[in-house]
Design an enzyme around this catalytic site. Structure first.
Site, PDB file in Angstrom:
ATOM      1  N   LYS A 265     -30.992 -69.946 -13.208  1.00  0.00           N
ATOM      2  CA  LYS A 265     -30.572 -71.356 -13.296  1.00  0.00           C
ATOM      3  C   LYS A 265     -30.023 -71.807 -11.952  1.00  0.00           C
ATOM      4  CE  LYS A 265     -27.616 -74.920 -14.224  1.00  0.00           C
ATOM      5  NZ  LYS A 265     -26.584 -75.484 -13.364  1.00  0.00           N
ATOM      6  N   ASP A 281     -42.696 -82.974 -11.317  1.00  0.00           N
ATOM      7  CA  ASP A 281     -42.387 -82.689 -12.720  1.00  0.00           C
ATOM      8  C   ASP A 281     -41.435 -81.488 -12.798  1.00  0.00           C
ATOM      9  OD1 ASP A 281     -42.433 -81.842 -15.372  1.00  0.00           O
ATOM     10  OD2 ASP A 281     -44.555 -82.287 -15.647  1.00  0.00           O
ATOM     11  N   HIS A 379     -16.374 -75.478  -6.368  1.00  0.00           N
ATOM     12  CA  HIS A 379     -16.778 -76.483  -7.348  1.00  0.00           C
ATOM     13  C   HIS A 379     -15.693 -77.532  -7.556  1.00  0.00           C
ATOM     14  CE1 HIS A 379     -20.515 -75.899  -9.301  1.00  0.00           C
ATOM     15  NE2 HIS A 379     -20.095 -76.081 -10.525  1.00  0.00           N
TER      16      HIS A 379
HETATM   17  C1  MEV Z   1     -24.110 -72.996 -11.530  1.00  0.00           C
HETATM   18  O1  MEV Z   1     -24.802 -74.209 -11.719  1.00  0.00           O
HETATM   19  C2  MEV Z   1     -25.052 -71.921 -11.004  1.00  0.00           C
HETATM   20  C3  MEV Z   1     -24.460 -70.513 -10.983  1.00  0.00           C
HETATM   21  O2  MEV Z   1     -23.950 -70.206 -12.268  1.00  0.00           O
HETATM   22  C4  MEV Z   1     -25.594 -69.578 -10.622  1.00  0.00           C
HETATM   23  C5  MEV Z   1     -25.251 -68.117 -10.787  1.00  0.00           C
HETATM   24  O3  MEV Z   1     -24.382 -67.775 -11.634  1.00  0.00           O
HETATM   25  O4  MEV Z   1     -25.884 -67.313 -10.106  1.00  0.00           O
HETATM   26  C6  MEV Z   1     -23.334 -70.399 -10.012  1.00  0.00           C
END
Ligand code: MEV
Length: 427
Positions: A265, A281, A379
């Site tokens: 992700k 897409d 973050h």
């Molecule tokens: C957050 O959007 C993405 C992470 O969780 C990816 C990862 O854990 O490797 C920081």
């Protein structure tokens, strides 16, 4: 420093400190954007009439921030990379990872090709193995039928390349699955290959002796892979302990699907941001990536990480990248067009390569943060601003409330409301 080819450098110090308007000016100069493209990026409204042609029942459009990643060097070319995302830290992660491998040469990329696959599902076949061979015998006719669907593509050097036929066992009995392999060049190619599959279906029924149901592309576009690799020196990583933590994080992801889903992700945070910015897409690319991550019967990491010969980290990423420059939203959406101009790409393959490099950069930064301070500290600074806005802060209040939330390590809306009340009380 900078790209040998263009003489331009993506190492723009203090870019993040500029105002959005000044950043845009700089990007305009870097990419040679014309006034219309720059004007559109400054006021990125989507014409409702255009939107109404893109999808059904249009009532509005949503705006997502586009940030520009600096420090990217891909195959010797310095790039500024537009990324559309609602998530904080994604753009900064790419800038940081790219800065840390810039002097070591940046990213080296490649593609396997630009071939898409369309599937034709044939059922109720009494002799599936013989049907398979009967269909394969028709390769010349298949090629003619497919190429007649898109003479322009053929003129551009694309078109039908091959046919494969598999007999698969399913709950509903054996099925004969025909794969059309089509080079769609600079188009993502969904419409092209779907048209071909639909056109060919009656012939497949005739030759195979059964009934065709589905005629649709496969998003497991494993003949359209994009690849990137890069090496980060040990000093850029922060020493052997950080490196080993990052390797342990990779080993964890590759062994455990629960972790791999999050690891991948993170890669897609970068990948989807450019795919979206260029009007491509996102769901096709996401589906292909996750299916590819499970291609060996076990869902694992899309990246690999190893100790490099100099003791640093060597990373690779390989994933399907069905993106295009022509057709669909990419061609008609003015923001997508402006983003493509910023990237200066001349082919879909060029775009795919840059996207792979950004995905690898994203993974490097995530692993490094996770193996050291964790991701929350990075973050929280931007997240705190969102929380401050949600609590009602405006103008200069946003930064002041956010700073207090970060300092108190309490990035919560109730705290933001209290801080804002106190701030306004003092004013
Ligand atoms: C957050 O959007 C993405 C992470 O969780 C990816 C990862 O854990 O490797 C920081």
């Amino acid at each position: 420093m900078g790209s040998v080819e263009t003489g331009k450098s993506s190492r723009v110090s203090g870019f993040h400190k500029l105002s959005p308007a000044d950043r845009l000016k700089l990007v305009q100069g870097f990419a040679g954007l014309d006034a219309a493209a720059a004007g559109h990026l400054a006021q990125p409204a989507l014409d409702p009439h255009l939107a109404d042609h893109m999808i059904e029942n249009v009532v509005s459009a949503i705006s997502i921030p586009i940030g520009v990643a600096t420090n990217m060097k891909v195959d010797g070319r310095d790039l500024l990379v537009p990324m559309a995302t609602e998530e904080s830290s994604v753009v900064a992660a790419v800038c940081n990872a790219a800065r840390q491998c810039y002097d070591a040469g940046g990213f080296t990329t490649s593609v396997s090709g630009t071939e898409m696959i369309a599937q034709i599902q044939l059922v109720q076949v009494t002799d599936p193995q013989a049907a398979r061979i009967r269909i394969l015998e028709r390769k010349t006719e298949i090629s003619e039928i497919c190429n007649a669907c898109d003479p322009v593509l053929v003129k551009l050097g694309g078109g039908f390349r091959d046919v494969e036929v598999r007999v698969i066992d399913t709950q509903g009995g054996p099925m004969v699955i025909t794969h059309l392999i089509v080079d769609t060049r600079d188009a993502m190619g969904a419409n092209t290959v779907n048209t071909m599959a639909e056109k060919l279906a009656p012939s497949i029924e005739r030759w195979g002796g059964g009934r065709v149901y589905l005629r649709i592309l496969s998003n497991l576009a494993d003949r359209r892979l994009a690849r990137a690799r890069a090496t980060w020196p040990l000093e850029a990583i922060g020493g052997p302990a950080v490196r080993d933590g990052m390797l342990a994080a990779y080993h964890f992801a590759d062994a455990d699907p629960y972790r791999a889903a999050t690891h991948n992700k993170g890669i897609m945070n970068g990948v989807s941001a450019i795919v979206l910015a260029t009007g491509n897409d996102t769901r096709a690319v996401e589906a292909g990536a996750h299916a590819y991550a499970a291609r060996n019967g076990h869902y694992g990491s899309l990246t690999t990480w190893e100790v490099a010969t100099d003791g640093g980290l060597s990373g690779t990423l390989e994933l399907p990248m069905p993106v295009g420059l022509v057709g669909g939203a990419t061609k008609v959406h003015p923001t997508a067009q402006a983003c493509l101009k910023i990237l200066g790409v001349k082919s879909a393959a060029d775009l795919a390569r840059i996207i792979a490099a950004v995905g690898l950069a994203q993974n490097f930064s995530a692993l490094k943060a996770l193996a050291t301070t964790g991701i929350q500290s990075g973050h929280m600074a931007l997240h705190a601003q969102n929380v401050a806005i949600a609590a009602g802060a405006t103008g200069e209040e946003v930064a002041r409330v956010a700073a207090v939330l970060v300092e108190r390590k309490a990035v919560r809306q109730d705290v933001a409301e209290t801080v804002l009340r106190d701030l306004r009380g003092k004013a």
